[in-house]
Structures are given as structure tokens and as C-alpha cells.
Design a protein around this motif. Sequence first.
Motif, PDB file in Angstrom:
ATOM      1  N   UNK A   1       6.289   9.023  10.841  1.00  0.00           N
ATOM      2  CA  UNK A   1       5.616   9.035  12.013  1.00  0.00           C
ATOM      3  C   UNK A   1       5.237   7.620  12.478  1.00  0.00           C
ATOM      4  N   UNK A   2       4.561   6.830  11.791  1.00  0.00           N
ATOM      5  CA  UNK A   2       4.176   5.466  12.288  1.00  0.00           C
ATOM      6  C   UNK A   2       5.506   4.451  12.628  1.00  0.00           C
ATOM      7  N   UNK A   3       6.428   4.650  11.960  1.00  0.00           N
ATOM      8  CA  UNK A   3       7.472   3.667  12.270  1.00  0.00           C
ATOM      9  C   UNK A   3       8.068   4.261  13.574  1.00  0.00           C
ATOM     10  N   UNK A   4       7.965   5.482  14.041  1.00  0.00           N
ATOM     11  CA  UNK A   4       8.499   5.679  15.261  1.00  0.00           C
ATOM     12  C   UNK A   4       7.769   4.986  16.291  1.00  0.00           C
ATOM     13  N   UNK A   5       6.349   4.592  16.058  1.00  0.00           N
ATOM     14  CA  UNK A   5       5.694   3.840  17.010  1.00  0.00           C
ATOM     15  C   UNK A   5       5.671   2.354  16.858  1.00  0.00           C
ATOM     16  N   UNK A   6       6.646   1.854  15.762  1.00  0.00           N
ATOM     17  CA  UNK A   6       6.928   0.517  15.580  1.00  0.00           C
ATOM     18  C   UNK A   6       5.892   0.040  14.373  1.00  0.00           C
ATOM     19  N   UNK A   7       5.135   0.876  13.951  1.00  0.00           N
ATOM     20  CA  UNK A   7       4.324   0.387  12.827  1.00  0.00           C
ATOM     21  C   UNK A   7       4.847   0.560  11.512  1.00  0.00           C
ATOM     22  N   UNK A   8       5.392  -0.819  10.859  1.00  0.00           N
ATOM     23  CA  UNK A   8       6.257  -0.928   9.722  1.00  0.00           C
ATOM     24  C   UNK A   8       5.432  -1.771   8.457  1.00  0.00           C
TER      25      UNK A   8
ATOM     26  N   UNK B   1       0.860  -1.390   0.152  1.00  0.00           N
ATOM     27  CA  UNK B   1       0.072   0.195   0.182  1.00  0.00           C
ATOM     28  C   UNK B   1       1.059   1.092  -0.123  1.00  0.00           C
ATOM     29  N   UNK B   2       0.483   2.249  -0.861  1.00  0.00           N
ATOM     30  CA  UNK B   2       1.307   3.452  -0.997  1.00  0.00           C
ATOM     31  C   UNK B   2       0.886   4.389   0.133  1.00  0.00           C
ATOM     32  N   UNK B   3       2.073   4.791   0.967  1.00  0.00           N
ATOM     33  CA  UNK B   3       1.740   5.633   1.960  1.00  0.00           C
ATOM     34  C   UNK B   3       2.867   6.890   2.027  1.00  0.00           C
ATOM     35  N   UNK B   4       2.308   8.088   2.385  1.00  0.00           N
ATOM     36  CA  UNK B   4       3.224   9.052   2.214  1.00  0.00           C
ATOM     37  C   UNK B   4       4.495   8.720   3.134  1.00  0.00           C
TER      38      UNK B   4
ATOM     39  N   UNK C   1      -4.528  -4.066   4.372  1.00  0.00           N
ATOM     40  CA  UNK C   1      -5.231  -2.715   4.074  1.00  0.00           C
ATOM     41  C   UNK C   1      -5.040  -2.082   5.709  1.00  0.00           C
ATOM     42  N   UNK C   2      -4.862  -2.853   6.863  1.00  0.00           N
ATOM     43  CA  UNK C   2      -4.637  -2.477   8.259  1.00  0.00           C
ATOM     44  C   UNK C   2      -3.408  -2.836   8.689  1.00  0.00           C
ATOM     45  N   UNK C   3      -2.830  -2.045   9.458  1.00  0.00           N
ATOM     46  CA  UNK C   3      -1.254  -2.290  10.041  1.00  0.00           C
ATOM     47  C   UNK C   3      -1.318  -3.762  11.096  1.00  0.00           C
ATOM     48  N   UNK C   4      -0.452  -4.667  10.498  1.00  0.00           N
ATOM     49  CA  UNK C   4      -0.528  -5.904  11.215  1.00  0.00           C
ATOM     50  C   UNK C   4      -0.224  -5.697  12.773  1.00  0.00           C
ATOM     51  N   UNK C   5       0.631  -4.801  13.209  1.00  0.00           N
ATOM     52  CA  UNK C   5       1.013  -4.451  14.477  1.00  0.00           C
ATOM     53  C   UNK C   5      -0.051  -4.123  15.375  1.00  0.00           C
TER      54      UNK C   5
ATOM     55  N   UNK D   1      -4.276  -3.198  23.598  1.00  0.00           N
ATOM     56  CA  UNK D   1      -4.497  -2.603  22.494  1.00  0.00           C
ATOM     57  C   UNK D   1      -5.731  -2.597  21.565  1.00  0.00           C
ATOM     58  N   UNK D   2      -5.983  -4.122  21.690  1.00  0.00           N
ATOM     59  CA  UNK D   2      -7.196  -4.677  21.120  1.00  0.00           C
ATOM     60  C   UNK D   2      -8.495  -3.867  22.017  1.00  0.00           C
ATOM     61  N   UNK D   3      -8.406  -3.834  23.332  1.00  0.00           N
ATOM     62  CA  UNK D   3      -9.678  -3.255  24.201  1.00  0.00           C
ATOM     63  C   UNK D   3      -9.504  -1.687  23.439  1.00  0.00           C
ATOM     64  N   UNK D   4      -8.720  -1.151  23.286  1.00  0.00           N
ATOM     65  CA  UNK D   4      -8.643   0.366  22.830  1.00  0.00           C
ATOM     66  C   UNK D   4      -9.229   0.582  21.372  1.00  0.00           C
ATOM     67  N   UNK D   5      -8.584  -0.352  20.655  1.00  0.00           N
ATOM     68  CA  UNK D   5      -8.897  -0.036  18.835  1.00  0.00           C
ATOM     69  C   UNK D   5     -10.149  -0.672  18.618  1.00  0.00           C
ATOM     70  N   UNK D   6     -10.259  -1.963  19.334  1.00  0.00           N
ATOM     71  CA  UNK D   6     -11.441  -2.627  18.715  1.00  0.00           C
ATOM     72  C   UNK D   6     -12.731  -2.525  19.443  1.00  0.00           C
ATOM     73  N   UNK D   7     -12.593  -2.341  20.838  1.00  0.00           N
ATOM     74  CA  UNK D   7     -13.971  -2.209  21.499  1.00  0.00           C
ATOM     75  C   UNK D   7     -14.290  -0.726  21.962  1.00  0.00           C
TER      76      UNK D   7
END
Length: 192
Positions: free
Chosen positions: A100-107, A91-94, A112-116, A127-133
Amino acid sequence: MNELIDFIKQPWPWYVAGPLIGLTVPTLLILGNKSFGISSSLRHACAACFPANIPFFKYNWKKEMWNIFFVIGILIGGFIAASFLQNPEEISIAESTRADLSAFGITDYSSLLPAQIFTWENLFTGTGLVFFVIGGFMVGFGTRYAGGCTSGHAIMGLSNLQLPSLIATIFFMVGGIVSTHFLLPVIFKFFF
């Protein structure tokens, strides 16, 4: 036939995808005076599956059955696209977003969704509680509070020149900008 499949697999430019999405509004209005929106289908499904003496669910949901079929079609189309028509390229990302995302370990941008963040392993973690629930609850509450979702307000409401839809769409955008620049960095620092 392979050329057609290759064409469908590529990301479509805005000047093709935008008008196709926009044409759903007059098509639905012409075919049956129907309004485009996705969030109302949850209300119809609840009214059908959980008949109760709740005034919000006491209406003729069978008249809105087309909306449930519309959402089922979206789910089937999404499954077909993800299973058979997925673009094999990353996926093409600026670059600024990538930094910015790599600073948080998202690489990992292979889907379509960041696997981390969005994995089955994360489902029962903080993480799941915050993002999903909590995130899911906030989206659902906001949709109900705003009287519709982004597709209903931004596509259908704006095309009908409805002032409440303009106000809702402006605040959807403001909320997205505030969340992206102020809320997400705090959440990422806490969970990553």
C-alpha cells in the motif's frame, strides 16, 4: 556486556514491554499518588514559562514538576535509544502495508519514520504543512478536547476503570482506523 546490549537492541515482545508499561501505573500511584500521562506536561511547561493571567494556567504547576522531569527522562531515553541502541535491521512491516505504501512512493523503512515524508527538506513544503503543522495541531487539539492523551486514557484511565477513558480510547482507535483507511490515502494521493 555485549549480550545485554544486543538483548536491549532487539524489539521486545509484547509480553515483556506491555507489563513494564503497565507497571508504571501502580508505581506512580504508590510512590506519590500520581497519574500517568504525557500531555499534561505541556500545560505545566506553559504555566511555568509563560505566566499570564489566563485561568487555565493559573494553578500550582510546581507541584507537578515531577511530570516535566518524567517527560525530560523520556526525551533523554529516546535520544540514547536512537543514538546507541538502535536495531540495525530494517523495521518489520507487513507485506500488505508495504504494498500500500509503495503505491505512494514510500519505500524507505530504514528508520522509525518514513524518510519520504519526515525529512528536514519536507518541513517547509505542502507535505510538511500537512503532516507537521496541521497534524500536530490536530493531535494537540484532540488531546486537549479529550482531556488527555492515549497514554493517559488507555494506560492510566483504563486501569482505574474510568468510563471517560474507555470512551476516549475507543474513539482513539476508531479515529486511527478511519485515518489509516480513508484519510491517509486521500492525503497521500494529493501529496505524493
